[in-house]
Design a protein around this motif. Sequence first.
Motif, PDB file in Angstrom:
ATOM      1  N   GLN A  43      -4.331  -6.875 -86.083  1.00  0.00           N
ATOM      2  CA  GLN A  43      -4.365  -7.551 -85.015  1.00  0.00           C
ATOM      3  C   GLN A  43      -5.838  -6.641 -84.023  1.00  0.00           C
ATOM      4  O   GLN A  43      -5.794  -6.718 -82.994  1.00  0.00           O
ATOM      5  N   LEU A  44      -6.684  -6.294 -84.974  1.00  0.00           N
ATOM      6  CA  LEU A  44      -7.918  -5.840 -84.190  1.00  0.00           C
ATOM      7  C   LEU A  44      -8.455  -7.130 -83.437  1.00  0.00           C
ATOM      8  O   LEU A  44      -8.978  -7.183 -82.429  1.00  0.00           O
ATOM      9  N   ASP A  45      -8.579  -8.258 -84.086  1.00  0.00           N
ATOM     10  CA  ASP A  45      -9.193  -9.203 -83.371  1.00  0.00           C
ATOM     11  C   ASP A  45      -8.278  -9.819 -82.248  1.00  0.00           C
ATOM     12  O   ASP A  45      -8.836 -10.216 -81.260  1.00  0.00           O
ATOM     13  N   GLY A  46      -6.854  -9.741 -82.544  1.00  0.00           N
ATOM     14  CA  GLY A  46      -6.064 -10.345 -81.315  1.00  0.00           C
ATOM     15  C   GLY A  46      -6.346  -9.434 -80.262  1.00  0.00           C
ATOM     16  O   GLY A  46      -6.156  -9.960 -78.879  1.00  0.00           O
ATOM     17  N   GLY A  47      -6.282  -8.036 -80.366  1.00  0.00           N
ATOM     18  CA  GLY A  47      -6.382  -7.196 -79.232  1.00  0.00           C
ATOM     19  C   GLY A  47      -7.782  -7.441 -78.648  1.00  0.00           C
ATOM     20  O   GLY A  47      -7.519  -7.384 -77.300  1.00  0.00           O
ATOM     21  N   VAL A  48      -8.749  -7.535 -79.134  1.00  0.00           N
ATOM     22  CA  VAL A  48     -10.223  -7.616 -78.505  1.00  0.00           C
ATOM     23  C   VAL A  48      -9.862  -9.075 -77.800  1.00  0.00           C
ATOM     24  O   VAL A  48     -10.526  -9.194 -76.729  1.00  0.00           O
ATOM     25  N   ARG A  49      -9.537 -10.144 -78.295  1.00  0.00           N
ATOM     26  CA  ARG A  49      -9.553 -11.382 -77.789  1.00  0.00           C
ATOM     27  C   ARG A  49      -8.805 -11.573 -76.748  1.00  0.00           C
ATOM     28  O   ARG A  49      -8.957 -12.071 -75.631  1.00  0.00           O
ATOM     29  N   TYR A  50      -7.607 -10.576 -76.584  1.00  0.00           N
ATOM     30  CA  TYR A  50      -6.642 -10.738 -75.303  1.00  0.00           C
ATOM     31  C   TYR A  50      -7.514 -10.074 -74.163  1.00  0.00           C
ATOM     32  O   TYR A  50      -7.063 -10.567 -73.076  1.00  0.00           O
ATOM     33  N   TYR A  51      -8.336  -8.930 -74.418  1.00  0.00           N
ATOM     34  CA  TYR A  51      -8.737  -8.329 -73.338  1.00  0.00           C
ATOM     35  C   TYR A  51     -10.159  -9.097 -72.876  1.00  0.00           C
ATOM     36  O   TYR A  51     -10.986  -8.680 -71.679  1.00  0.00           O
ATOM     37  N   ASP A  81     -12.524 -17.464 -70.752  1.00  0.00           N
ATOM     38  CA  ASP A  81     -13.661 -18.440 -70.724  1.00  0.00           C
ATOM     39  C   ASP A  81     -14.855 -18.184 -71.508  1.00  0.00           C
ATOM     40  O   ASP A  81     -15.962 -18.525 -71.610  1.00  0.00           O
ATOM     41  N   LEU A  82     -14.682 -16.754 -72.173  1.00  0.00           N
ATOM     42  CA  LEU A  82     -15.772 -16.189 -73.005  1.00  0.00           C
ATOM     43  C   LEU A  82     -15.666 -16.761 -74.338  1.00  0.00           C
ATOM     44  O   LEU A  82     -14.647 -16.333 -75.054  1.00  0.00           O
ATOM     45  N   ARG A  83     -16.434 -17.693 -74.812  1.00  0.00           N
ATOM     46  CA  ARG A  83     -16.415 -18.102 -76.169  1.00  0.00           C
ATOM     47  C   ARG A  83     -17.467 -17.671 -77.018  1.00  0.00           C
ATOM     48  O   ARG A  83     -18.615 -17.597 -76.905  1.00  0.00           O
ATOM     49  N   LEU A  84     -16.988 -17.018 -78.158  1.00  0.00           N
ATOM     50  CA  LEU A  84     -17.536 -16.475 -79.176  1.00  0.00           C
ATOM     51  C   LEU A  84     -17.213 -16.941 -80.442  1.00  0.00           C
ATOM     52  O   LEU A  84     -15.986 -16.872 -80.961  1.00  0.00           O
ATOM     53  N   ARG A  85     -18.023 -17.800 -81.328  1.00  0.00           N
ATOM     54  CA  ARG A  85     -17.519 -18.368 -82.629  1.00  0.00           C
ATOM     55  C   ARG A  85     -17.396 -17.147 -83.404  1.00  0.00           C
ATOM     56  O   ARG A  85     -18.059 -16.035 -83.596  1.00  0.00           O
ATOM     57  N   ASP A  86     -16.037 -17.321 -84.027  1.00  0.00           N
ATOM     58  CA  ASP A  86     -15.559 -16.320 -84.980  1.00  0.00           C
ATOM     59  C   ASP A  86     -16.324 -16.614 -86.469  1.00  0.00           C
ATOM     60  O   ASP A  86     -15.643 -17.485 -87.048  1.00  0.00           O
TER      61      ASP A  86
END
Length: 502
Positions: free
Chosen positions: A400-408, A412-417
């Motif tokens: 959940q490192l990715d989920g944690g950063v995405r939550y905060y 509207d900030l789109r970064l291609r994973d």
Amino acid sequence: MVITPQLSREEFHSAEAPGSAAPRVPLWLWPCVAALALGGLGLTGTLLGRDELVTWDMAGRDTGQILATLRNVDAVHGAYYLLLHGWVELFGDSVLSLRLPSLLAVAATASVVALLGQRLFGYRAGILAGLLLALTPAVSRYGQEARSYALVVFAVALAGLLLLRALDRPRSPWRWAGYTLALVLTGFLHLVALSVVLAHLWPLAARLRQDRSLWWRPALALTAVAACTAPLAVLGRSQAGRQLYWVPEPDGWALLTLPVELFASALGAGALIALALLARAPRRMPLLLCGTWVLLPPALVWAASHGEVSYFRGVYVLFALPAWALLAGAGAAGALRSWKSAAALLSALALLTVPDQREVRRPFAHNAPVPLDYAAAADLVVRLHRPGDAVVYDRADTWQLDGGVRYYLPRDLRLRDVFLARTPAGIDDLYTVQCAEPERCLGDEERVWLLTEGTAFPFDAIDPVQSSALQTRYSVAESRPVTGMTVSLLVRGDTARGARQP
């Protein structure tokens, strides 16, 4: 600050029998207010934990996706996810919104415990039990977490109250229906909590000794509960190995130290257990009900955890807390002489548990034992990002490192994973599917954010194949540590190539 009811000496010493009508002071009000006040203190101060991020992810899916996911994983929490899905639709997914149902649940539990205490031990014991529960650090801890455990404790306490009401009028089908529904809710929220039925056998047996013709009513109720929860039990058992592989098999010491974990406070556990040992009652049934409630379910879960799967975690038997509070309230009511001594006791307990109350409100308390500052990492990306940036998350050994950063991050900030092939929602699971051939997944972005756990050199912290692919095109331009993590900016070309910053 400790909230105590202003009872007169006469009210405090009123010789009300258990189950009698409540006096003028609303019995349920003070514990409810105390639990709300303490649980609301610092409600949004801690970062979302890993399990809470799963809640956020699941609640954000549509109903069909949630049901499809439950067939593959986490079925035992399905009812909670569906409940939170509806809640988030109405109130959004802020930290306050995600945690508020748990806060309301612990407040309701404190009220129900007070009502239970009145029925079992009298008015004084009831109000003290509710307040003692509200002061317990674990109640604040799980009243501030977006998981099902606070709701489980409420459902178990409510089932106990509805059982006593059904036994008051055992020929009322509506009262047995209420008890049945409360147990079904308990099972749907957490199957382990149904072990509390072992404690319910005592009042049932006592009532059936008075009138044996009533046996089929509780039998029908418990059969209905078993029929409703059996499919979930079968599905959950098939998923248990995948979800609980990390829970160790408990030894005898784990059982003996359970109260400290259960109360989230060694001093608080000692104080409440000491008061519980003072509990007395004119009838044996209240003591048997509460005694088996605190002892038998944890012992059963401990014994069942010596097979293929271990279920022994303190949070899984958190529903024993109301019974400890009931016994402690009864012990305190018998030992105290006035409302002033009751206020002194509550104040002393509050002071004793201040360090533990602070501990459960630390910024990373929900991320123990490895704190990860998702919010600080997201803030760095927000402040320094440019349009067209991409991102790579450390998913090698990190949950959940990715989920944690995405939550905060702003929505509207789109970064291609870069290395994300399929999202968890896209495959009805909790885990992502990553690119099988990382080299083919690289794009033409000039800059890529790399977020990794720990402080190792960024390229050393991720999957070696992904690292090799990135290093063919990118170099580390900058790395900044935040608590538990490193936020690195990768740029195309030879700029800063080889700059192995810690």
